[in-house]
Write a protein that holds these residues in place. Structure first.
Motif, PDB file in Angstrom:
ATOM      1  N   ILE A  53       0.503  -1.479  -0.190  1.00 30.96           N
ATOM      2  CA  ILE A  53       0.609   0.017   0.224  1.00 30.96           C
ATOM      3  C   ILE A  53       1.173   1.317   0.091  1.00 30.96           C
ATOM      4  O   ILE A  53       0.761   2.232  -0.718  1.00 30.96           O
ATOM      5  CB  ILE A  53      -1.269  -0.104   1.048  1.00 30.96           C
ATOM      6  N   LEU A  54       2.014   0.873   0.805  1.00 30.03           N
ATOM      7  CA  LEU A  54       2.700   2.254   0.489  1.00 30.03           C
ATOM      8  C   LEU A  54       3.839   2.600  -0.652  1.00 30.03           C
ATOM      9  O   LEU A  54       3.592   3.724  -1.046  1.00 30.03           O
ATOM     10  CB  LEU A  54       3.568   2.203   2.180  1.00 30.03           C
ATOM     11  N   THR A  97       1.122   3.015  -3.357  1.00 28.27           N
ATOM     12  CA  THR A  97       0.805   5.024  -3.335  1.00 28.27           C
ATOM     13  C   THR A  97       1.560   5.680  -3.405  1.00 28.27           C
ATOM     14  O   THR A  97       1.679   7.194  -3.865  1.00 28.27           O
ATOM     15  CB  THR A  97       0.195   5.041  -1.516  1.00 28.27           C
ATOM     16  N   ALA A 106      -4.573   5.081  -1.665  1.00 29.26           N
ATOM     17  CA  ALA A 106      -4.432   4.306  -0.623  1.00 29.26           C
ATOM     18  C   ALA A 106      -5.607   3.932   0.130  1.00 29.26           C
ATOM     19  O   ALA A 106      -5.317   2.675   1.537  1.00 29.26           O
ATOM     20  CB  ALA A 106      -3.790   5.242   0.521  1.00 29.26           C
TER      21      ALA A 106
END
Length: 282
Positions: A56-57, A60, A76
């Motif tokens: 996710i990080l 994003t 995100a």
């Protein structure tokens, strides 16, 4: 009392043809199945290398750098929702399946749509075929796909490709027919080759309508993925099917909302990537 009117059963004609293909062309279908399964497994494994929070990080940050703030926030939130409801592996499988299906649908529909826009005879020939493809209930596509490719993700993706082609093809044809002739004549007057006219003039002018076609292709592919859970495709469609068969409202609701999150993610990212940052904003 038997009817005096003659009866017509399409299955009486189609079933022998499908059986003949299954018997004589089985090596080809097995090869196609192996290739598609290899691509799906490879992409899924690649996305599952990192833990959910890390993916996710990373995703994003990449979307923020390449596409802007709004798509990054949506990336995100949608991925975080899928992780939070406990359906992360299923969401990754669905994203992989839909992405591959949409790419193949567009790869088939886009060139046919361009040709149909330039050749009215081809458009007239394709129109009744597309009408039938969009009228037939979507789960009907699963029957020959399962017969030819057995159960699993492969018949699901084949049926999804077939179901996603008509809207993309129709809107591609419409997009190129709506291009002003002045733009095309300008490219020809400048001495640009047809490929340059297509890439630099026609596609940018047709992009708004093409994005609508891509959006419809993504949404219909996701709808087909849910039905494909009936044939063992896995992913969120299988969770919806499990919730229905077990009468578990919570599971079905979570899986349904996760599908909405995946649809929003793919739609916003595709619009941002193809239409520019400003077009991606609501």
């Amino acid at each position: 009392m038997s009817s005096i009117l003659p009866t017509f059963s399409p299955g009486a004609w189609l079933t022998p043809a499908v059986d003949w293909l299954n018997v004589h062309w089985h090596p080809l279908f097995a090869f196609i199945s192996d290739v598609i399964q290899l691509v799906l497994n490879g992409l899924t494994a690649l996305l599952m290398i990192l833990p959910p929070w890390a993916l996710i990080l990373v995703s994003t940050a990449l979307v923020l750098k390449l596409l802007g703030l709004r798509p990054a926030v949506i990336t995100a939130l949608t991925q975080g929702f899928c992780w939070g409801v406990g359906l992360w592996p299923e969401a990754i499988q669905t994203i992989t399946l839909v992405t591959v299906a949409v790419v193949l649908s567009v790869a088939i529909a886009f060139p046919l749509g361009v040709l149909a826009a330039r050749r009215p005879v081809l458009e007239a020939m394709l129109r009744p075929i597309l009408d039938i493809m969009q009228t037939v209930p979507p789960w009907v596509y699963l029957i020959p796909a399962v017969i030819l490719f057995s159960l699993g993700s492969v018949p699901a993706i084949i049926a999804t490709i077939v179901y996603g082609i008509p809207p993309m093809l129709r809107l591609t044809t419409l997009a190129f027919k709506q291009i002003p002739h002045d733009l095309q004549e300008l490219g020809q007057a400048l001495g640009a080759p047809p490929r340059t006219v297509l890439l630099k003039i026609e596609i940018p002018a047709a992009m708004p309508t093409l994005l609508v076609g891509l959006n419809q292709c993504i949404l219909l592919s996701l709808a087909m993925v849910v039905l494909a859970g009936l044939v063992g495709s896995g992913g969120l469609g299988a969770e919806v099917t499990r919730g229905l068969t077990r009468m578990e409202m919570g599971l079905g609701l979570r899986a349904g909302l996760a599908i909405v999150a995946v649809a929003l993610l793919l739609d916003r990212l595709s619009k941002a990537a193809l239409g520019g940052k400003e077009k991606a904003r609501p």
